[in-house]
Design a protein around this motif. Sequence first.
Motif, PDB file in Angstrom:
ATOM      1  N   HIS A   1       0.873  -1.174   0.000  1.00 59.14           N
ATOM      2  CA  HIS A   1       0.000   0.000   0.000  1.00 59.14           C
ATOM      3  C   HIS A   1       0.912   1.227   0.000  1.00 59.14           C
ATOM      4  CE1 HIS A   1      -3.287  -2.717   1.431  1.00 59.14           C
ATOM      5  NE2 HIS A   1      -2.246  -3.326   1.988  1.00 59.14           N
ATOM      6  N   MET A   2       0.529   2.267  -0.700  1.00 61.42           N
ATOM      7  CA  MET A   2       1.421   3.420  -0.829  1.00 61.42           C
ATOM      8  C   MET A   2       0.660   4.717  -0.567  1.00 61.42           C
ATOM      9  SD  MET A   2       3.758   4.527  -4.098  1.00 61.42           S
ATOM     10  CE  MET A   2       2.329   4.803  -5.142  1.00 61.42           C
ATOM     11  N   ILE A   3       1.304   5.633   0.152  1.00 57.60           N
ATOM     12  CA  ILE A   3       0.729   6.959   0.361  1.00 57.60           C
ATOM     13  C   ILE A   3       1.835   8.000   0.200  1.00 57.60           C
ATOM     14  CG2 ILE A   3      -1.144   6.214   1.874  1.00 57.60           C
ATOM     15  CD1 ILE A   3       0.529   7.074   4.256  1.00 57.60           C
ATOM     16  N   GLY A   4       1.444   9.199  -0.175  1.00 54.89           N
ATOM     17  CA  GLY A   4       2.422  10.272  -0.333  1.00 54.89           C
ATOM     18  C   GLY A   4       1.727  11.601  -0.538  1.00 54.89           C
ATOM     19  N   TRP A   5       2.492  12.666  -0.403  1.00 56.65           N
ATOM     20  CA  TRP A   5       1.954  14.019  -0.522  1.00 56.65           C
ATOM     21  C   TRP A   5       2.884  14.859  -1.399  1.00 56.65           C
ATOM     22  CZ3 TRP A   5       2.405  11.076   3.763  1.00 56.65           C
ATOM     23  CH2 TRP A   5       1.250  10.795   4.502  1.00 56.65           C
ATOM     24  N   GLY A   6       2.331  15.554  -2.375  1.00 60.86           N
ATOM     25  CA  GLY A   6       3.113  16.505  -3.150  1.00 60.86           C
ATOM     26  C   GLY A   6       3.524  16.018  -4.522  1.00 60.86           C
ATOM     27  N   MET A   7       3.968  16.979  -5.347  1.00 58.18           N
ATOM     28  CA  MET A   7       4.296  16.722  -6.736  1.00 58.18           C
ATOM     29  C   MET A   7       5.479  15.766  -6.879  1.00 58.18           C
ATOM     30  SD  MET A   7       4.836  19.525  -9.744  1.00 58.18           S
ATOM     31  CE  MET A   7       6.188  20.358  -8.930  1.00 58.18           C
TER      32      MET A   7
ATOM     33  N   SER B   1      17.108  23.537  -6.529  1.00 63.82           N
ATOM     34  CA  SER B   1      16.920  22.304  -7.299  1.00 63.82           C
ATOM     35  C   SER B   1      15.477  22.088  -7.732  1.00 63.82           C
ATOM     36  CB  SER B   1      17.403  21.101  -6.485  1.00 63.82           C
ATOM     37  OG  SER B   1      16.686  20.993  -5.272  1.00 63.82           O
ATOM     38  N   SER B   2      14.540  22.767  -7.074  1.00 68.08           N
ATOM     39  CA  SER B   2      13.131  22.657  -7.464  1.00 68.08           C
ATOM     40  C   SER B   2      12.823  23.443  -8.731  1.00 68.08           C
ATOM     41  CB  SER B   2      12.236  23.179  -6.337  1.00 68.08           C
ATOM     42  OG  SER B   2      12.462  24.567  -6.134  1.00 68.08           O
ATOM     43  N   GLY B   3      13.753  24.297  -9.142  1.00 70.42           N
ATOM     44  CA  GLY B   3      13.533  25.119 -10.333  1.00 70.42           C
ATOM     45  C   GLY B   3      12.919  26.465 -10.028  1.00 70.42           C
TER      46      GLY B   3
ATOM     47  N   PHE C   1      10.059  18.704 -10.713  1.00 70.23           N
ATOM     48  CA  PHE C   1       9.569  17.490 -10.067  1.00 70.23           C
ATOM     49  C   PHE C   1      10.610  16.873  -9.139  1.00 70.23           C
ATOM     50  CE2 PHE C   1       7.508  17.614 -14.316  1.00 70.23           C
ATOM     51  CZ  PHE C   1       6.268  18.041 -13.878  1.00 70.23           C
ATOM     52  N   THR C   2      11.423  17.692  -8.534  1.00 68.41           N
ATOM     53  CA  THR C   2      12.368  17.221  -7.532  1.00 68.41           C
ATOM     54  C   THR C   2      12.741  18.403  -6.651  1.00 68.41           C
ATOM     55  OG1 THR C   2      14.399  15.969  -7.177  1.00 68.41           O
ATOM     56  CG2 THR C   2      14.471  17.666  -8.848  1.00 68.41           C
ATOM     57  N   ASN C   3      13.278  18.120  -5.475  1.00 68.26           N
ATOM     58  CA  ASN C   3      13.724  19.202  -4.604  1.00 68.26           C
ATOM     59  C   ASN C   3      14.672  18.642  -3.551  1.00 68.26           C
ATOM     60  OD1 ASN C   3      14.124  21.437  -3.010  1.00 68.26           O
ATOM     61  ND2 ASN C   3      11.966  21.939  -2.770  1.00 68.26           N
ATOM     62  N   VAL C   4      15.950  18.887  -3.742  1.00 65.11           N
ATOM     63  CA  VAL C   4      16.952  18.489  -2.740  1.00 65.11           C
ATOM     64  C   VAL C   4      17.654  19.736  -2.193  1.00 65.11           C
ATOM     65  CG1 VAL C   4      17.309  16.164  -3.623  1.00 65.11           C
ATOM     66  CG2 VAL C   4      18.642  18.056  -4.574  1.00 65.11           C
ATOM     67  N   ARG C   5      16.940  20.809  -2.196  1.00 70.33           N
ATOM     68  CA  ARG C   5      17.380  22.106  -1.701  1.00 70.33           C
ATOM     69  C   ARG C   5      18.336  22.795  -2.674  1.00 70.33           C
ATOM     70  NH1 ARG C   5      13.747  24.757   0.998  1.00 70.33           N
ATOM     71  NH2 ARG C   5      14.682  26.628   1.839  1.00 70.33           N
TER      72      ARG C   5
END
Length: 673
Positions: A138-144, A510-512, A615-619
């Motif tokens: 089962h999978m859950i998550g939040w955000g783009m 990194s999020s653009g 579609f990513t964010n590592v600061r």
Amino acid sequence: MTEKLQEKSNKSEFSSERKRIDTEEAKKSERLNAISKKKEERLLEVKRDLEEKLRRRLIVKNSDLKKKAKEQERKFRNQKKSFSEKQMTQIRNEMKEIMKSGIESVRGEKIIAEKVKFDGNDKLTIGKVKYKLKNNVHMIGWGMETAIIGVAFEKLIGEQMKKGFLIVSKKEISSINYYKSLQFDTMITYFEVDDHREIIEANKMIFEYCKKLKKTDILVVILSAGTNDLLCLPRGNIGVKEKIHFLREMKNANATKEEINIIRKKLSLIRGSGLARIAFPAKVITIIMSDVPGDNINEIAGAPTVNESWTNEVNAILHKYHSLTINLSLSMRQVLNEISPSMPKKMLSKSGNFKFVDYHIIASNVDAMDSMAKAAFKLGYIPIKVNSKCVGTSQKMSREYVKFVSLMILFVEGKISKLEFHKSMMQINRRILPLDDKVREIFPSKEKWGFGLYLILGGRGSVNVADAQWQGQGGPNQELALYFSIYWYLKCRQYPILNDYNVWFLGCASSGKDGNSHVAGAFGYKTLVSGVCEKFHEFCNLHLEAKLMMMDLDPNNKENEEFIQLMENLSNEIRKVEKILPHEILSKNNTNFFFNNINDGEEILKIDNETDSIFTNVRDLHLIRIVRYQCNCDGSCFYNRTQIPQNSTISNQNLNKKYPCCGKIGSPKESNF
């Protein structure tokens, strides 16, 4: 008589039966009308959603067309550039490619493909940990970002996925659909939310679903940056507005980020171990894309699966900000004062972590820095990964970066001794720029610098926020680039030997999206800011000379009209340049305006030219390029710029300065604006 009574009774029965039938038909008609009305409303709602999605897709496509047209215009403009300007373009492209290699390496689908392995049957491997699947995932998550990771994860394990729930903002889902490399499967339910009511309803459904999980189930929880706004399920009878108001009051009272996060966790049913508690006894696998320097799992996305107890911390915070708690509702007071339930010891490890929860940080800025180092090495440079945990305001970070680079060069050039170098290095603020053991690695000798150096750093920058009336558009990376240019220029004046080196800075979110702007970051170098200031003084001096000359002229003489018009043009130019003076820009947090009005926007960094979504964010990621000029000519590489045409505009003027046209890669050009 009997017949009449019988007839009357029959009529009465018939009448009552008729009424009953009429009533049933009326109710049936009402139900059909209600169903029909509900169907029409649903159709209208679906139609509106489809129209909205189509509108957003058209916006993205139109944006792409505009970008392509702008790119063609830029290529045409590049053909007319001088040799030195082309060399600057080459440096920008080179730095951008190195930066992009880092961003590409931490995209969700690529990270899943590289760090999560599935044998196609029933064995899943994440890192060094193996899991056996039995159609029980089962999978859950939040955000783009988690949506992209979730889709890639489902694509990997296929039928082993039983059900998935992902909460995504409505404004982002159209961008995800436009992301061509992924195909969305039906096992994931997407909650497209737009306001607090929808967010809470979606989280309630996930909360109730996780409650029903069994010991044989596996719950995959995907966390990333941008989760905070979507991970909202207040405890008890707390109202969302009241909660937001209290947190905002704490922020206005200068509460630290850590204090605010502790209170936020206390008020939530899901944050701060809440999700893990309700998912027990299921096995919980937490997959994390970290945007926190140091990758502290307690600080990432509200820590919903981390065992935490902050009763003492909450009491201390409430005591510290007692004046803010006076007007709180009874429900808020009860939740804040209640003691958090502790988990049985058999469920906890010796370190205090949940035994049934695993944590896997599959992406961070360290991964991006590794890829950037490889890209720089392929270009012939010596890459040095300095640190991934740099934190502080843009002004302080830039000051330490400049100090760091200048000490490197001064040591290599023999201007300071080894002892002086180490003493000076010890004065660098280690909280802002942790150097660890990098000092020995960086400074062997000038010969080992090779073609040049690339310093690679990462972390989290911040801005000193201006008054609300002056807040502009920008972010920490653009501010850092501007401050770096200022401090490097001043440092070069202090130590002329530094002018023999071509030093550039590039800051990237990194999020653009850097801060509240729609760009990733910006470039910075020595003459970026000095050129603007010198041009401003040049215009002011010309205006003063013209004003003195005008005192002797007759304003009614038609022959002097051209001179008067020139005066007006000079005044307009002064006002334009005045708006982009560094102190004006920085005092209003308006760095994006500065970079948009410099060099036709070429100093602005945009990572993705097809869409604005990464579609990513590592600061944040930072690059510092250091190359020594290698000019062996007799000085003929220095020449004078031609006089600026009077009718030229601010976006294409060049400064009247002497500068070198030869160098290892390219020499610095005085900033045109």
